[in-house]
Design a protein around this motif. Structure first.
Motif, short mmCIF file in Angstrom:
data_model
loop_
_atom_site.label_atom_id
_atom_site.label_comp_id
_atom_site.label_asym_id
_atom_site.label_seq_id
_atom_site.Cartn_x
_atom_site.Cartn_y
_atom_site.Cartn_z
N LEU A 73 -50.61 157.24 29.50
CA LEU A 73 -50.85 158.67 29.37
C LEU A 73 -50.16 159.23 28.13
O LEU A 73 -49.03 158.86 27.82
CB LEU A 73 -50.33 159.42 30.60
N MET A 74 -50.86 160.13 27.47
CA MET A 74 -50.25 160.88 26.39
C MET A 74 -49.80 162.21 26.98
O MET A 74 -50.58 162.88 27.67
CB MET A 74 -51.23 161.09 25.24
N VAL A 75 -48.53 162.56 26.75
CA VAL A 75 -47.97 163.78 27.33
C VAL A 75 -47.32 164.63 26.24
O VAL A 75 -47.04 164.14 25.14
CB VAL A 75 -46.91 163.47 28.42
N THR A 76 -47.09 165.85 26.60
CA THR A 76 -46.29 166.72 25.76
C THR A 76 -45.16 167.27 26.62
O THR A 76 -45.38 167.69 27.77
CB THR A 76 -47.13 167.85 25.13
N PRO A 77 -43.92 167.23 26.12
CA PRO A 77 -42.82 167.78 26.90
C PRO A 77 -42.89 169.31 26.89
O PRO A 77 -43.14 169.92 25.85
CB PRO A 77 -41.57 167.27 26.18
N LEU A 78 -42.69 169.91 28.07
CA LEU A 78 -42.76 171.37 28.22
C LEU A 78 -41.38 172.01 28.26
O LEU A 78 -41.17 173.09 27.71
CB LEU A 78 -43.51 171.73 29.49
N GLU A 79 -40.47 171.36 28.95
CA GLU A 79 -39.11 171.91 29.07
C GLU A 79 -38.17 170.80 29.53
O GLU A 79 -38.61 169.78 30.04
CB GLU A 79 -39.07 173.07 30.07
N ILE A 80 -36.89 171.05 29.33
CA ILE A 80 -35.87 170.13 29.85
C ILE A 80 -35.60 170.54 31.29
O ILE A 80 -35.26 171.69 31.57
CB ILE A 80 -34.59 170.17 29.00
N SER A 81 -35.78 169.59 32.19
CA SER A 81 -35.55 169.84 33.62
C SER A 81 -34.10 169.59 34.01
O SER A 81 -33.61 170.17 34.97
CB SER A 81 -36.45 168.94 34.46
N GLY A 82 -33.45 168.70 33.28
CA GLY A 82 -32.07 168.39 33.60
C GLY A 82 -31.49 167.34 32.68
O GLY A 82 -32.21 166.66 31.96
N VAL A 83 -30.17 167.25 32.69
CA VAL A 83 -29.45 166.22 31.94
C VAL A 83 -28.44 165.61 32.91
O VAL A 83 -27.67 166.33 33.55
CB VAL A 83 -28.74 166.81 30.70
N PHE A 84 -28.47 164.29 33.02
CA PHE A 84 -27.68 163.59 34.02
C PHE A 84 -26.92 162.43 33.40
O PHE A 84 -27.42 161.78 32.48
CB PHE A 84 -28.59 163.06 35.14
N GLY A 85 -25.76 162.14 33.93
CA GLY A 85 -24.98 161.01 33.44
C GLY A 85 -23.78 160.79 34.34
O GLY A 85 -23.62 161.43 35.37
N GLY A 86 -22.96 159.86 33.92
CA GLY A 86 -21.77 159.55 34.69
C GLY A 86 -21.95 158.31 35.55
O GLY A 86 -22.98 157.64 35.52
N GLU A 87 -20.95 158.03 36.32
CA GLU A 87 -20.87 156.78 37.08
C GLU A 87 -22.08 156.55 37.99
O GLU A 87 -22.56 155.42 38.11
CB GLU A 87 -19.60 156.77 37.91
N LYS A 88 -22.60 157.59 38.63
CA LYS A 88 -23.71 157.34 39.56
C LYS A 88 -25.02 157.03 38.85
O LYS A 88 -25.99 156.66 39.49
CB LYS A 88 -23.84 158.45 40.58
N TYR A 89 -25.04 157.12 37.53
CA TYR A 89 -26.22 156.74 36.75
C TYR A 89 -26.03 155.38 36.08
O TYR A 89 -26.68 155.04 35.11
CB TYR A 89 -26.59 157.85 35.75
N THR A 90 -25.12 154.61 36.67
CA THR A 90 -24.92 153.21 36.26
C THR A 90 -25.93 152.37 37.02
O THR A 90 -26.19 152.59 38.21
CB THR A 90 -23.48 152.75 36.59
N TYR A 91 -26.50 151.40 36.32
CA TYR A 91 -27.54 150.57 36.92
C TYR A 91 -27.33 149.14 36.48
O TYR A 91 -26.97 148.88 35.33
CB TYR A 91 -28.92 151.08 36.47
N GLU A 92 -27.55 148.21 37.39
CA GLU A 92 -27.47 146.79 37.04
C GLU A 92 -28.85 146.18 37.21
O GLU A 92 -29.45 146.23 38.28
CB GLU A 92 -26.48 146.05 37.93
N TYR A 93 -29.37 145.62 36.12
CA TYR A 93 -30.68 144.97 36.14
C TYR A 93 -30.59 143.63 36.86
O TYR A 93 -29.50 143.07 37.04
CB TYR A 93 -31.19 144.77 34.70
N SER A 94 -31.72 143.09 37.24
CA SER A 94 -31.75 141.83 37.99
C SER A 94 -31.12 140.67 37.21
O SER A 94 -30.65 139.71 37.80
CB SER A 94 -33.18 141.49 38.40
N ASN A 95 -31.08 140.78 35.87
CA ASN A 95 -30.46 139.72 35.06
C ASN A 95 -28.95 139.91 34.91
O ASN A 95 -28.30 139.14 34.21
CB ASN A 95 -31.13 139.62 33.69
#
Length: 158
Positions: A73-95
């Motif tokens: 899909l081709m999209v156009t951004p309309l607005e910023i809904s949020g900005v998130f970060g910190g420890e709970k946005y840590t992710y470990e991939y299967s590798n």
């Protein structure tokens, strides 16, 4: 695109260690108000169309590129809904590779395209109603997906 040369180079230096990754994600609604989620091959949990911002790339350009690569899909951004970060946005991939995302989430409108996995990473692409949202790998707050009828939605910052 699984991993860019830039991030591959960083990985060759730090191995599976933690990388801080600036990234973008898209909340995309269809005409019925359903929100698009993707499930990548081998994964049980769902996610928003999303990805890393590359060197020299604006977040607006990154969201357009990532959404197209993952969904067709081709999209156009309309607005910023949020900005998130910190420890709970840590992710470990299967590798074993670990990342901590700082995510700028955009509400986006579909311009054109046919829903399909362009890069082969997505096994399933599906619109969910607000009342039936799937479990996601990244713990976005539920209010990110709620529509505020007739008024601008306030951005969420975590």
């Amino acid at each position: 695109m699984p991993i860019s040369e830039y991030y591959r180079g960083l990985r060759s230096s730090v191995g599976a260690g933690l990388l801080m990754v600036p990234s973008v994600a898209a909340v995309i609604r269809n005409d019925a108000g359903g929100i698009l989620f993707i499930r990548k091959g081998g994964e049980q949990l769902w996610g928003l169309p999303a990805g890393a911002v590359e060197p020299g790339e604006t977040p607006s350009r990154a969201i357009r590129r990532e959404v197209f690569e993952e969904t067709g899909l081709m999209v156009t951004p309309l607005e910023i809904s949020g900005v998130f970060g910190g420890e709970k946005y840590t992710y470990e991939y299967s590798n074993g590779d670990r990342v901590e995302y700082t995510v700028t989430v955009f509400e986006c409108a579909i311009v054109k395209g046919t829903l399909r996995s362009m890069d082969g990473e997505c096994e399933e692409l599906r619109f969910f109603g607000e009342e039936e949202l799937p479990q996601t790998a990244i713990p976005y707050p539920a209010e990110l997906f709620r529509r505020h009828s007739g008024e601008a939605s306030p951005a969420i910052f975590e």
